[in-house]
Scaffold this motif. Structure first.
Motif, PDB file in Angstrom:
ATOM      1  N   LEU A 130       0.832  -1.203   0.000  1.00 50.06           N
ATOM      2  CA  LEU A 130       0.000   0.000   0.000  1.00 50.06           C
ATOM      3  C   LEU A 130       0.867   1.253   0.000  1.00 50.06           C
ATOM      4  N   LYS A 131       1.938   1.239   0.771  1.00 52.95           N
ATOM      5  CA  LYS A 131       2.836   2.401   0.819  1.00 52.95           C
ATOM      6  C   LYS A 131       3.471   2.677  -0.532  1.00 52.95           C
ATOM      7  N   VAL A 132       3.832   1.624  -1.257  1.00 57.20           N
ATOM      8  CA  VAL A 132       4.444   1.789  -2.582  1.00 57.20           C
ATOM      9  C   VAL A 132       3.401   2.287  -3.587  1.00 57.20           C
ATOM     10  N   ALA A 133       2.176   1.745  -3.496  1.00 53.88           N
ATOM     11  CA  ALA A 133       1.122   2.095  -4.449  1.00 53.88           C
ATOM     12  C   ALA A 133       0.438   3.428  -4.134  1.00 53.88           C
ATOM     13  N   ALA A 134       0.611   3.932  -2.927  1.00 54.45           N
ATOM     14  CA  ALA A 134      -0.124   5.119  -2.468  1.00 54.45           C
ATOM     15  C   ALA A 134      -0.062   6.308  -3.426  1.00 54.45           C
ATOM     16  N   PRO A 135       1.110   6.668  -3.951  1.00 58.17           N
ATOM     17  CA  PRO A 135       1.129   7.844  -4.841  1.00 58.17           C
ATOM     18  C   PRO A 135       0.218   7.697  -6.064  1.00 58.17           C
ATOM     19  N   VAL A 136       0.014   6.470  -6.507  1.00 62.88           N
ATOM     20  CA  VAL A 136      -0.807   6.228  -7.692  1.00 62.88           C
ATOM     21  C   VAL A 136      -2.296   6.169  -7.350  1.00 62.88           C
ATOM     22  N   ILE A 137      -2.631   5.631  -6.160  1.00 60.59           N
ATOM     23  CA  ILE A 137      -4.044   5.388  -5.829  1.00 60.59           C
ATOM     24  C   ILE A 137      -4.626   6.343  -4.799  1.00 60.59           C
ATOM     25  N   VAL A 138      -3.830   7.275  -4.283  1.00 65.06           N
ATOM     26  CA  VAL A 138      -4.291   8.121  -3.174  1.00 65.06           C
ATOM     27  C   VAL A 138      -5.537   8.937  -3.527  1.00 65.06           C
ATOM     28  N   LYS A 139      -5.641   9.429  -4.750  1.00 64.89           N
ATOM     29  CA  LYS A 139      -6.831  10.219  -5.125  1.00 64.89           C
ATOM     30  C   LYS A 139      -8.095   9.362  -5.096  1.00 64.89           C
ATOM     31  N   ASP A 140      -7.985   8.113  -5.540  1.00 57.18           N
ATOM     32  CA  ASP A 140      -9.134   7.208  -5.492  1.00 57.18           C
ATOM     33  C   ASP A 140      -9.497   6.874  -4.050  1.00 57.18           C
ATOM     34  N   LEU A 141      -8.497   6.682  -3.206  1.00 57.82           N
ATOM     35  CA  LEU A 141      -8.751   6.403  -1.797  1.00 57.82           C
ATOM     36  C   LEU A 141      -9.443   7.576  -1.120  1.00 57.82           C
ATOM     37  N   VAL A 142      -9.036   8.791  -1.460  1.00 57.53           N
ATOM     38  CA  VAL A 142      -9.672   9.997  -0.918  1.00 57.53           C
ATOM     39  C   VAL A 142     -11.136  10.047  -1.334  1.00 57.53           C
ATOM     40  N   GLU A 143     -11.409   9.725  -2.577  1.00 58.89           N
ATOM     41  CA  GLU A 143     -12.793   9.748  -3.080  1.00 58.89           C
ATOM     42  C   GLU A 143     -13.658   8.736  -2.322  1.00 58.89           C
ATOM     43  N   VAL A 144     -13.144   7.526  -2.148  1.00 61.39           N
ATOM     44  CA  VAL A 144     -13.896   6.479  -1.436  1.00 61.39           C
ATOM     45  C   VAL A 144     -14.091   6.876   0.028  1.00 61.39           C
ATOM     46  N   ALA A 145     -13.020   7.334   0.674  1.00 59.03           N
ATOM     47  CA  ALA A 145     -13.099   7.705   2.090  1.00 59.03           C
ATOM     48  C   ALA A 145     -14.064   8.863   2.294  1.00 59.03           C
ATOM     49  N   SER A 146     -13.983   9.879   1.457  1.00 57.15           N
ATOM     50  CA  SER A 146     -14.878  11.035   1.577  1.00 57.15           C
ATOM     51  C   SER A 146     -16.334  10.622   1.366  1.00 57.15           C
ATOM     52  N   HIS A 147     -16.563   9.716   0.432  1.00 57.64           N
ATOM     53  CA  HIS A 147     -17.925   9.228   0.200  1.00 57.64           C
ATOM     54  C   HIS A 147     -18.449   8.485   1.434  1.00 57.64           C
ATOM     55  N   CYS A 148     -17.596   7.649   2.025  1.00 61.17           N
ATOM     56  CA  CYS A 148     -18.002   6.910   3.234  1.00 61.17           C
ATOM     57  C   CYS A 148     -18.371   7.876   4.357  1.00 61.17           C
ATOM     58  N   PHE A 149     -17.540   8.899   4.585  1.00 65.57           N
ATOM     59  CA  PHE A 149     -17.800   9.851   5.665  1.00 65.57           C
ATOM     60  C   PHE A 149     -19.010  10.726   5.365  1.00 65.57           C
ATOM     61  N   ALA A 150     -19.175  11.141   4.109  1.00 60.76           N
ATOM     62  CA  ALA A 150     -20.297  12.023   3.752  1.00 60.76           C
ATOM     63  C   ALA A 150     -21.627  11.286   3.815  1.00 60.76           C
ATOM     64  N   SER A 151     -21.655  10.041   3.358  1.00 57.10           N
ATOM     65  CA  SER A 151     -22.905   9.286   3.302  1.00 57.10           C
ATOM     66  C   SER A 151     -23.205   8.547   4.599  1.00 57.10           C
ATOM     67  N   GLY A 152     -22.170   8.313   5.387  1.00 56.30           N
ATOM     68  CA  GLY A 152     -22.356   7.526   6.611  1.00 56.30           C
ATOM     69  C   GLY A 152     -22.493   6.041   6.325  1.00 56.30           C
ATOM     70  N   ILE A 153     -22.186   5.662   5.087  1.00 62.54           N
ATOM     71  CA  ILE A 153     -22.305   4.262   4.682  1.00 62.54           C
ATOM     72  C   ILE A 153     -20.910   3.666   4.541  1.00 62.54           C
ATOM     73  N   ILE A 154     -20.692   2.575   5.242  1.00 63.80           N
ATOM     74  CA  ILE A 154     -19.424   1.853   5.153  1.00 63.80           C
ATOM     75  C   ILE A 154     -19.678   0.573   4.365  1.00 63.80           C
ATOM     76  N   LEU A 155     -18.880   0.337   3.355  1.00 57.80           N
ATOM     77  CA  LEU A 155     -19.034  -0.865   2.539  1.00 57.80           C
ATOM     78  C   LEU A 155     -18.931  -2.115   3.404  1.00 57.80           C
ATOM     79  N   GLU A 156     -19.727  -3.123   3.092  1.00 54.43           N
ATOM     80  CA  GLU A 156     -19.705  -4.371   3.854  1.00 54.43           C
ATOM     81  C   GLU A 156     -18.308  -4.983   3.864  1.00 54.43           C
ATOM     82  N   SER A 157     -17.598  -4.874   2.743  1.00 53.86           N
ATOM     83  CA  SER A 157     -16.253  -5.464   2.662  1.00 53.86           C
ATOM     84  C   SER A 157     -15.283  -4.808   3.648  1.00 53.86           C
ATOM     85  N   LEU A 158     -15.555  -3.555   4.046  1.00 59.53           N
ATOM     86  CA  LEU A 158     -14.688  -2.877   5.006  1.00 59.53           C
ATOM     87  C   LEU A 158     -14.982  -3.313   6.437  1.00 59.53           C
TER      88      LEU A 158
END
Length: 128
Positions: A44-72
């Motif tokens: 994850l640390k190696v891949a972070a620079p490439v995927i960080v924007k997608d992670l931010v989008e997913v995390a922000s969606h989780c916090f804004a909607s209050g919905i946590i994916l079942e897989s998490l």
């Protein structure tokens, strides 16, 4: 009759910055077992620079909607024997380890940081 005073409410922003996600990922410990997603912290640390924007989008969606994916919410619990115990028939002779999904670890660290900062700001914890 007394009126009820308006209570302070912890105001948590539903957005998280790329810098915050990057910092949280860097803080993950190496050498830890992966969860169901199979992603090692080192990878994850190696891949972070490439995927960080997608992670931010997913995390922000989780916090804004209050919905946590079942897989998490899914994790593996491993039972380890504590060394040097005299009686392994006792529950205290074992330690439980929860192997969590990597994004769940990052989101959890973010929430823990927010709660810790609020606890310090409002002096909710007594220190000796």
């Amino acid at each position: 009759m007394e009126t009820i005073k308006e209570q302070n409410v912890l105001n948590i922003s539903p957005t998280i910055s790329t810098e915050e996600i990057s910092k949280l990922i860097r803080s993950l410990l190496n050498g830890k077992a992966p969860g169901l997603d199979g992603i090692l912290n080192e990878v994850l640390k190696v891949a972070a620079p490439v995927i960080v924007k997608d992670l931010v989008e997913v995390a922000s969606h989780c916090f804004a909607s209050g919905i946590i994916l079942e897989s998490l919410k899914e994790f593996i619990t491993v039972v380890l024997c504590k060394e040097g115990k005299k009686d392994y028939s006792l529950p205290g002779s074992y330690r439980l380890i929860a192997l969590k999904n990597m994004l769940a670890k990052v989101l959890e660290k973010h929430v823990v940081n927010i709660i810790s900062e609020a606890a310090e700001e409002y002096r909710l914890l007594l220190w000796n």
